[in-house]
Design an enzyme around this catalytic site. Structure first.
Site, PDB file in Angstrom:
ATOM      1  N   ASP A   1      -7.511  -3.627  -5.073  1.00 29.95           N
ATOM      2  CA  ASP A   1      -7.184  -2.303  -4.526  1.00 29.95           C
ATOM      3  C   ASP A   1      -5.847  -1.781  -5.059  1.00 29.95           C
ATOM      4  OD1 ASP A   1      -8.558  -4.204  -2.931  1.00 29.95           O
ATOM      5  OD2 ASP A   1      -8.416  -2.982  -1.140  1.00 29.95           O
TER       6      ASP A   1
ATOM      7  N   ASP B   1       0.791  -1.234   0.000  1.00 30.15           N
ATOM      8  CA  ASP B   1       0.000   0.000   0.000  1.00 30.15           C
ATOM      9  C   ASP B   1       0.824   1.286   0.000  1.00 30.15           C
ATOM     10  OD1 ASP B   1      -2.587  -0.887  -0.336  1.00 30.15           O
ATOM     11  OD2 ASP B   1      -2.740  -1.500   1.754  1.00 30.15           O
TER      12      ASP B   1
HETATM   13  N1  GLY Z   1      -7.473  -1.201   0.653  1.00 30.75           N
HETATM   14  C1  GLY Z   1      -8.159  -1.761   1.750  1.00 30.75           C
HETATM   15  C2  GLY Z   1      -9.557  -1.315   1.843  1.00 30.75           C
HETATM   16  O1  GLY Z   1     -10.080  -0.694   0.929  1.00 30.75           O
HETATM   17  O2  GLY Z   1     -10.172  -1.605   2.870  1.00 30.75           O
END
Ligand code: GLY
Length: 391
Positions: free
Chosen positions: A161, A101
């Site tokens: 994501d 992330d």
């Molecule tokens: N990227 C993790 C979420 O959207 O919860």
């Protein structure tokens, strides 16, 4: 008349009111969140403070940058730059960065700082974060591994994501002239296109590959209701991620895919247009995830810009109008008003809701969520026109 035709668009007055109110709430939060970070989600609609150790801590500085752009008030820039120092410390000392992330963390905080005020510290931190993201790349299967120890069979997967982490890599290539970052982003995108979307254009949350052959193995949800349904936020990340991918690469197939993936999301909206946390639900008293709508609105507004540039005015107008309707629903049903018993901007987000069929830890159900607040502000800013994206 279709469901969407029955709904009103957010007016320009409402857009400005919403941004002004958001900036007033952010100003009240500055004292608490100057040297401390905001938790990923609120507890009874109040964000607790926390260390800079979660995947979500970039969103609060992102809100500060958007507030700075809206008001011109140096206070917001000053506090955002204090967070940039914290992000620099985090990446140099590799604190809680053993996951994918890096884009969510470093784009709205540090890339924004570089773009808006020429922060060298922000640039350096974001480039280090891009390097860190590259260490998650798996050549066998050609994807960025989301979580866990690299290479383990039970962790050999990517998640939808991650499309929002890729702009950091495209930016790093532009910034340094080193094509390696871009190549990883392109490879990951190709793998995503191959496996993530079902025939009806709903999407898998996570997808496993075989660590020996690199072949796709199976889709599995973590935060969605079950592995056959579509987690609302996963579908939202796909929508915005496909548009950003198109804008970075000019690959029209990404924009073409954006359309049916969006259509699926729209077809699963309930009567008030605020999505449930999983798109399997279209009525009843399951929690909503308002943050999905803000993310989708950003995707629609970005797509409208691209369709305008392509000379496809009708599509541009349609997606702009759809974005305004989603935002109007959030304005009417989810907006926190100054003076409310909350320090967030948007009610009714859902981080992780446990179901009998998913693997997540329950957290932040029917609460404000940090990215929900950030993308709400980004969508309102995008709608005003002329915004230079941080992504
Ligand atoms: N990227 C993790 C979420 O959207 O919860």
């Amino acid at each position: 008349m279709t469901l969407l035709e029955r709904h009103a668009e957010l007016s320009e007055t409402e857009r400005k009111t919403a941004l002004d109110d958001s900036c007033a709430i952010i100003r009240n939060n500055v004292e608490t969140f100057t040297y401390r970070c905001q938790n990923h989600s609120s507890v009874n609609n109040y964000y607790p403070e926390r260390d800079n150790d979660e995947w979500t801590t970039g969103f609060w500085p992102g809100e500060l940058w958007l507030a700075y752009e809206h008001t011109g008030d140096e206070l917001f820039s000053h506090v955002a730059q204090i967070h940039v120092e914290s992000f620099y410390h985090r990446i140099v000392n590799k604190i809680a960065v053993d996951h994918h992330d890096m884009g969510f963390l470093y784009t709205p905080s540090c890339t924004a700082a570089w773009k808006l005020v020429g922060s060298d510290r922000g640039r350096e931190a974001a480039l280090l974060a891009a390097d860190q993201l590259c260490t998650r790349y798996q050549g066998v299967g050609r994807f960025i591994q989301a979580w866990g120890v690299m290479g383990e069979r039970e962790n050999y997967r990517y998640i939808i994501d991650c499309l929002l982490n890729l702009p950091l890599l495209y930016w790093a290539s532009e910034e340094t002239g080193d094509n390696r970052y871009r190549e990883i982003a392109l490879a990951h995108t190709e793998t995503t296109l191959k496996y993530s979307f079902r025939d009806d254009y709903s999407c898998h949350h996570t997808f496993f590959l075989d660590p020996v052959t690199g072949e796709g193995v199976r889709g599995e949800t973590n935060q969605g209701h079950d592995s056959k349904s579509s987690w609302a936020r996963g579908q939202a990340w796909a929508i915005y991620g496909l548009v950003l991918g198109y804008q970075k690469t000019g690959n029209r197939s990404l924009l073409d895919l954006f359309e049916p993936v969006s259509e699926y999301f729209l077809s699963r909206l309930p009567a008030d247009l605020v999505p449930y946390w999983d798109l399997i639900f279209t009525e009843g008293d399951e929690p909503r995830d308002s943050s999905s709508s803000s993310i989708v609105a950003c995707g629609f507004l970005a797509a409208a810009e691209s369709f305008d540039e392509l000379g496809e005015a009708e599509k541009a107008g349609m997606y702009r109008s759809l974005a305004k309707k989603l935002l109007k629903a959030l304005y009417d049903h989810c907006r926190v008003l100054p003076g409310d018993d909350s320090n967030g901007l948007v009610y009714h987000g859902t981080y992780s809701k446990k179901s009998p069929y998913n693997t997540c830890t329950p957290e932040g159900v029917d609460e404000c969520v940090s990215w929900g607040d950030y993308y709400w502000m980004e969508a309102l800013t995008r709608l005003g026109g002329g915004w230079e994206p941080y992504w």
